[in-house]
Design a protein around this motif. Structure first.
Motif, short mmCIF file in Angstrom:
data_model
loop_
_atom_site.label_atom_id
_atom_site.label_comp_id
_atom_site.label_asym_id
_atom_site.label_seq_id
_atom_site.Cartn_x
_atom_site.Cartn_y
_atom_site.Cartn_z
N UNK A 86 5.28 8.90 3.60
CA UNK A 86 4.13 9.79 3.61
C UNK A 86 3.92 10.53 4.97
N UNK A 87 3.78 9.62 6.04
CA UNK A 87 3.75 9.99 7.49
C UNK A 87 4.95 10.95 7.82
N UNK A 103 5.20 13.73 10.64
CA UNK A 103 6.26 13.87 11.67
C UNK A 103 7.23 14.85 11.58
N UNK A 104 7.78 15.07 10.16
CA UNK A 104 9.06 16.01 10.12
C UNK A 104 8.63 17.38 10.16
N UNK A 118 0.83 -1.22 0.13
CA UNK A 118 -0.02 -0.01 0.28
C UNK A 118 0.88 1.04 0.05
N UNK A 119 0.60 1.94 -0.96
CA UNK A 119 1.45 3.26 -1.01
C UNK A 119 0.87 4.55 -1.09
N UNK A 177 13.06 2.45 7.28
CA UNK A 177 11.57 2.40 7.50
C UNK A 177 10.94 2.14 6.56
N UNK A 178 11.26 2.54 5.07
CA UNK A 178 10.71 2.24 4.11
C UNK A 178 10.75 0.88 3.82
#
Length: 337
Positions: free
Chosen positions: A32-33, A38-39, A21-22, A183-184
């Motif tokens: 995306x998050x 977050x950033x 899922x992207x 993470x990716x």
């Protein structure tokens, strides 16, 4: 007195289908998050630190309204970073950073008395503020809000603490960007980290930040005490709670980017996500009403309504969403402060 709570932590392994899922054709869900939640929250906190530094340096002998606003903005921005903090899961050097920056519900020291002694020592901040807890946002609140006066020593100490917080934020940002590929690569684990963060945050918001000062938690049932709230001096406890709920909304709510809510819907949990979104909206509305009315007395009966709403949010995450997603949940028992 150190509070010992038994809390349940989930170590979740999401099924491999989540990896596919992207957010877009080229952007992973974790990316995306990071890019949209977050950033940006880290950068907002950095900006809040800089603004507060400026307002303190401009102040003369009293705390100004500009300082009050800047500190409130810092509290809100930091709480959003803290709520979605997952970098410690993939970078062991970053596990303790939130506890270095924020000591709420940690330890049993009288931080107020410790900071008072530090100020009275006449030592330079680098010497007097030798403990990590002395360089936290909580210590900063004590320095700024013990009274309305703001001495040169207090300004120097506050500036030193803000520089320390700024350095921690830079470390956090570097860690996230440096571990982005990791993470990716493992989307399953990345999504389990963020779900765990939300579950942990929802529990602490209900039990610690609302339940304990309002006398609604199991530990302090029918024994309210406003001194247990997160920011008793600056009256920013509701600001902090609102920021936490806003972070939940960013991760679970309907947004123009992929988030955990949209992923869960694609996994067949549309009903559960809709329910969670409704509960978050209710909690946010209730908190806004309390904040708009400048409520600082936790015996206000509206806190009981809010507590019940947050209890529903806990159940919705733990009982409904976890079960609806294709996950394996390993239950771990751990002591909490």
């Amino acid at each position: 007195m150190k509070l010992h709570l038994r809390k349940t932590l989930l170590t979740l392994a999401l099924s491999s289908v989540l990896t596919t899922i992207q957010a877009t054709e080229d952007t992973s869900l974790s990316e995306s998050l990071l890019n949209h939640v977050i950033l940006p929250d880290i950068e907002l906190t950095e900006k809040a630190v800089t603004t507060l530094q400026e307002k303190i340096s401009e102040a003369k002998t009293e705390r100004s309204k500009a300082i009050d606003k800047a500190f409130s903005d810092l509290v809100g921005a930091w709480k959003m970073v803290q709520t979605t903090y997952i970098i410690g899961e993939v970078d062991s050097d970053m596990i303790d950073t939130p506890q270095l920056m924020d000591t709420y519900h940690q330890g049993n020291e009288d931080l107020g008395q410790q900071i008072k002694r530090a100020l009275n020592s006449g030592d330079k901040p680098k010497i007097a503020l030798f403990k990590n807890s002395f360089k936290s946002i909580n210590a900063l609140a004590i320095i700024l809000y013990t009274d309305n006066a703001l001495s040169e020593a207090e300004k120097d100490y506050a500036g030193y603490i803000l520089t320390t917080l700024e350095n921690h934020l830079q470390d956090i940002k570097r860690a996230y960007t440096g571990k982005l590929n990791l993470l990716k690569e493992d989307q399953d684990k990345s999504m389990s980290y963020i779900l765990n963060a939300l579950i942990d945050s929802a529990y602490k918001l209900k039990e610690w930040r609302i339940g304990e000062p309002a006398g609604l938690s199991k530990k302090y049932k029918n024994a309210p005490d406003g001194r247990r709230q997160e920011y008793p001096r600056s009256h920013n406890s509701l600001t902090a709670a609102l920021a936490i709920i806003s972070a939940h909304e960013d991760v679970m709510g309907e947004r123009p980017f992929e988030n955990l809510g949209s992923v869960a819907q694609k996994q067949g949990a549309k009903q559960q996500v809709t329910a969670i979104r409704g509960i978050i909206a209710d909690a946010k509305s209730q908190l806004n009403q309390l904040k708009n009315d400048n409520v600082t007395d936790f015996t206000d009966t509206r806190f009981k309504t809010l507590f019940k709403t947050l209890d529903k949010l806990n159940d919705a995450y733990y009982q409904s969403l976890v079960r609806a997603l294709p996950v394996q949940a390993k239950i771990l028992e751990a002591d909490g402060d």
